[in-house]
Design a protein around this motif. Structure first.
Motif, short mmCIF file in Angstrom:
data_model
loop_
_atom_site.label_atom_id
_atom_site.label_comp_id
_atom_site.label_asym_id
_atom_site.label_seq_id
_atom_site.Cartn_x
_atom_site.Cartn_y
_atom_site.Cartn_z
N ASP A 233 0.82 -1.21 0.19
CA ASP A 233 0.02 0.14 0.13
C ASP A 233 0.84 1.18 -0.07
N GLY A 234 1.85 1.33 0.77
CA GLY A 234 2.79 2.47 0.96
C GLY A 234 3.57 2.57 -0.42
N LEU A 235 3.99 1.64 -1.19
CA LEU A 235 4.52 1.83 -2.51
C LEU A 235 3.62 2.11 -3.51
N ASN A 236 2.48 2.00 -3.38
CA ASN A 236 1.57 2.19 -4.32
C ASN A 236 1.10 3.81 -3.92
N TYR A 237 1.16 4.09 -2.95
CA TYR A 237 0.84 5.63 -2.55
C TYR A 237 2.02 6.62 -2.95
N ILE A 238 3.17 5.94 -2.70
CA ILE A 238 4.41 6.95 -3.01
C ILE A 238 4.34 6.98 -4.51
N ALA A 239 4.02 6.19 -5.36
CA ALA A 239 3.99 6.08 -6.80
C ALA A 239 3.07 7.11 -7.31
N THR A 240 2.10 7.31 -6.70
CA THR A 240 0.74 8.32 -7.03
C THR A 240 1.21 9.64 -6.58
N TRP A 241 1.73 9.63 -5.37
CA TRP A 241 2.13 11.01 -4.76
C TRP A 241 3.22 11.41 -5.85
N ASN A 242 4.46 10.73 -5.75
CA ASN A 242 5.17 11.41 -6.73
C ASN A 242 4.97 11.59 -8.12
N SER A 243 3.87 11.05 -8.59
CA SER A 243 3.73 11.27 -10.21
C SER A 243 2.92 12.53 -10.10
N ALA A 244 2.58 13.17 -9.14
CA ALA A 244 2.18 14.53 -8.94
C ALA A 244 3.02 15.69 -8.60
N MET A 245 3.69 15.03 -7.72
CA MET A 245 4.67 15.92 -6.82
C MET A 245 6.39 16.27 -7.46
N LEU A 246 6.80 15.02 -8.16
CA LEU A 246 7.96 15.19 -8.42
C LEU A 246 8.38 16.25 -9.57
N LEU A 247 7.69 16.71 -10.31
CA LEU A 247 7.91 17.55 -11.47
C LEU A 247 7.64 18.92 -10.76
N THR A 248 8.69 19.40 -9.82
CA THR A 248 8.82 20.62 -9.18
C THR A 248 10.02 20.98 -9.46
N VAL A 249 9.89 22.57 -9.29
CA VAL A 249 11.14 23.44 -9.30
C VAL A 249 12.24 22.99 -8.19
N ASP A 250 11.75 22.35 -7.11
CA ASP A 250 12.35 22.23 -6.20
C ASP A 250 13.69 21.17 -6.50
N LEU A 251 13.43 20.14 -7.30
CA LEU A 251 14.33 19.06 -7.46
C LEU A 251 15.56 19.76 -8.27
#
Length: 277
Positions: A233-251
């Protein structure tokens, strides 16, 4: 805003909440319970806050729930069913005063000296990290007054330290000293004095505040979620989360700052959405 139980300051993205009734061992008077909700609601609405430190004053961190709170729990109605329903709602309201800490987008660090008793254990169990002076002790004191702890200790503490340690504390009412608390993982680090502890905890808070607040918020969300769910469940959630949050200027900013040997500059998170009703 002035509070009865707390002093609150915000500086350099760090909120500092300090219990301020040392002569009464910082017991959790009725005002404490309403104020802590008000304070964390205000901090949640302040985009500049990236980490919070919860500390205290005097000999003890807190003596726990004040007797006046127990008096306020007495239901106002006579009919037995409604009396029990009212009491249940009051207990749930007390639980919310600490559950709100878990829901913050930023980490909350507890700095503990002397006694952390009763409701104090409920409080620090809801924090992300705990630090203590060598004279500190933790005491699930409810069993000694003939009741079961009901504001979060028995639910959160077994997720932090070995269950057998919690059961020993909860069944016997014995104190857990700072050295043992450090050994079992309840406390991250021990300090020789209150002043050294505050300096050390503020340094850690500053380090956290220097990271991307978006990444910190995501990290806290994932850690809390994974604690209560399966690995899958945790792996599935982080995949969904980062599909939304990874494309950020912070990286790219973090990567550029490292290569240029400078401190990164991150924007604050947006304020929480306004309540519709």
């Amino acid at each position: 805003m002035a509070y009865q139980a707390f002093d609150v300051t915000v500086s350099n993205h760090i909120a500092h909440l300090q219990l301020k009734r040392p002569e009464q061992f910082n017991s959790m008077i009725p005002a404490f319970w309403s104020e802590i909700l008000t304070i964390f609601d205000a901090l949640a609405a302040d985009p500049a806050v990236r980490v919070a430190v919860l500390s205290s004053t005097g000999k003890h961190f807190t003596a726990g729930m004040d007797l006046a709170v127990f008096a306020n729990l007495a239901p106002a109605v006579e009919e037995e069913g409604r009396k029990r329903e009212e009491l249940r709602r009051k207990i749930l309201n007390l639980q919310e005063c600490f559950s709100i800490i878990e829901r913050m987008r930023f980490p909350v660090l507890a700095a503990i000296q002397g006694g952390c008793i009763g409701g104090g254990v409920d409080l620090v169990s809801a924090c992300d990290m705990r630090f203590a002076t060598r004279d500190a002790f933790f005491h699930i004191a409810e069993i000694n007054i003939g009741m079961t702890a009901d504001v979060g200790t028995l639910q959160r503490l077994p997720k932090i330290v070995p269950e057998g340690v919690v059961r020993e504390m909860a069944f016997t009412g014995r104190r857990l000293g700072a050295e043992r608390a450090h050994q079992v993982g309840l406390v991250n680090q021990l300090f020789d004095s209150h002043e050294a502890m505050l300096d050390g905890v503020m340094a850690i808070a500053a380090e956290i505040a220097g990271h991307s607040p978006l990444a910190i918020a995501g990290t806290k969300e994932m850690l809390n979620y994974s604690r209560d769910h399966s690995v899958a469940d945790g792996l599935n959630y982080i995949a969904t989360w980062n599909s939304a949050m990874l494309l950020t200027v912070d990286l790219p900013e973090a990567i550029a700052a490292r290569s240029q040997k400078r401190q990164p500059a991150f924007d604050n998170l947006s304020p929480p959405a306004a309540k519709l009703i």
